[in-house]
Design an enzyme around this catalytic site. Structure first.
Site, mmCIF file in Angstrom:
data_model
loop_
_atom_site.group_PDB
_atom_site.id
_atom_site.type_symbol
_atom_site.label_atom_id
_atom_site.label_comp_id
_atom_site.label_asym_id
_atom_site.label_seq_id
_atom_site.Cartn_x
_atom_site.Cartn_y
_atom_site.Cartn_z
ATOM 1 N N PRO A 67 0.798 -1.212 0.000
ATOM 2 C CA PRO A 67 0.000 0.000 0.000
ATOM 3 C C PRO A 67 0.836 1.269 0.000
ATOM 4 C CG PRO A 67 -0.077 -1.126 2.122
ATOM 5 C CD PRO A 67 1.067 -1.649 1.367
ATOM 6 N N GLU A 68 0.434 2.184 -0.818
ATOM 7 C CA GLU A 68 0.946 3.550 -0.743
ATOM 8 C C GLU A 68 -0.178 4.404 -0.156
ATOM 9 O OE1 GLU A 68 3.115 4.852 -4.252
ATOM 10 O OE2 GLU A 68 3.267 2.790 -4.929
#
Length: 274
Positions: free
Chosen positions: A2-3
């Site tokens: 995840p960013e």
DNA sequence: CGAACCTCCTGCGGGC
DNA sequence: TGCCCGCAGGAGGTTC
């Protein structure tokens, strides 16, 4: 995995289910994440889960003034998803919080680069050592062409490495760094200090635009990212360069290139980016 | 301070 | 088919 957009999407998905939720039971199936899971977690039975917010790629759960916070990071492969308490655990479901609303929030993280910490009450969680020195949020006013320019002045490093440095701006990971540089027309390997003010201003705009659009699309699902409610993100189809080496640029048709920069794969269009 | 490199861990896809 | 290798959305650490 995840960013910022994926963490934000997870945050919103969880927040939608927290109204008046209380922790009924804490199940810790593995303690050995990036840091050991706080032993104090087990004592949180009966504690309210009042709210969740995001800072950088961290999630902060507010347990109320008497109980402090939970600080969660998803690392490279982590996710938080709701399940029914009766559902069988999957491999790598390391932590589960059974809630009074009948749902169970499960932390799943195959590579165990993630974090699940309890912060005791009293201190501002933003003063925690992991959060204290983080740079500005990319979608806030504090991140601007001026702040980026100041960070770039003394840096000979490639601009892609600089925008992925959480002391400069948080939340920009490997996918969105390449995407933002494409939007700004800047080659990822360009030395940061060689960039003019107008070009850095375009980069700030590119970072903001790509992150906002990705949030609106529910994030990018490359292989296994799902929202808290199990839905995938749809930004993958909007990616212009990431993962597209050898394919034609969507803007000009030139062949997208790939190289390694700071140990990470990097993608760019040799014609659109100079 | 910055730059270059390494590390943690598991799973998956490609090549042979 | 099976095995080996390289690579993967993060980030902290070390060394010079």
């Amino acid at each position: 995995m995840p960013e910022l957009p994926e963490v934000e999407t997870t945050c919103r998905g969880i927040a939608a289910h927290l109204a008046r939720a209380t922790i009924r039971e804490v199940i810790v199936r593995r303690h050995d994440l990036r840091q050991a899971v706080s032993p104090a977690l087990a004592a949180l039975t009966g504690v309210p889960l009042l709210a969740v917010r995001r800072r950088a790629k961290y999630l902060l759960f507010d347990l109320g003034p008497r109980h402090g916070h939970l600080l969660v990071h998803l690392g490279m492969s982590g996710s938080l998803r709701f399940a029914h308490p009766a559902d069988a655990f999957k491999t790598h479901d390391h932590i589960a919080l059974t809630l009074s609303n009948g749902q169970q929030l499960r932390f799943h993280d195959p590579r165990r680069f993630g974090l699940f910490l309890h912060l005791p009450p009293g201190a501002d969680p933003l003063d925690h050592p992991l959060l204290r020195r983080l740079g500005p949020e990319p979608l806030s006013e504090e991140f601007s062409a001026d702040t980026l320019r100041a960070a770039c002045r003394s840096r000979t490093a490639a601009i892609k490495l600089v925008i992925m440095d959480a002391k400069v701006v948080v939340g920009v990971g490997n996918i969105y760094a390449s995407e933002a540089l494409f939007r700004a027309g800047i080659r990822p390997a360009t030395s940061a200090r060689a960039l003019s003010a107008p070009r850095l201003a375009r980069l700030v705009a590119g970072i903001r635009a790509v992150l906002s659009e990705a949030i609106a699309a529910g994030g990018t699902t490359l292989r296994d990212f799902l929202h808290a409610d199990g839905e995938p993100g749809y930004f993958r189809q909007e990616l212009l360069v990431y993962g597209r080496a050898g394919q034609p640029c969507r803007k000009c048709g030139a062949v997208i290139r790939q190289a390694v920069l700071g140990q990470r794969s990097t993608f760019w269009c040799p014609r659109c980016q100079r």
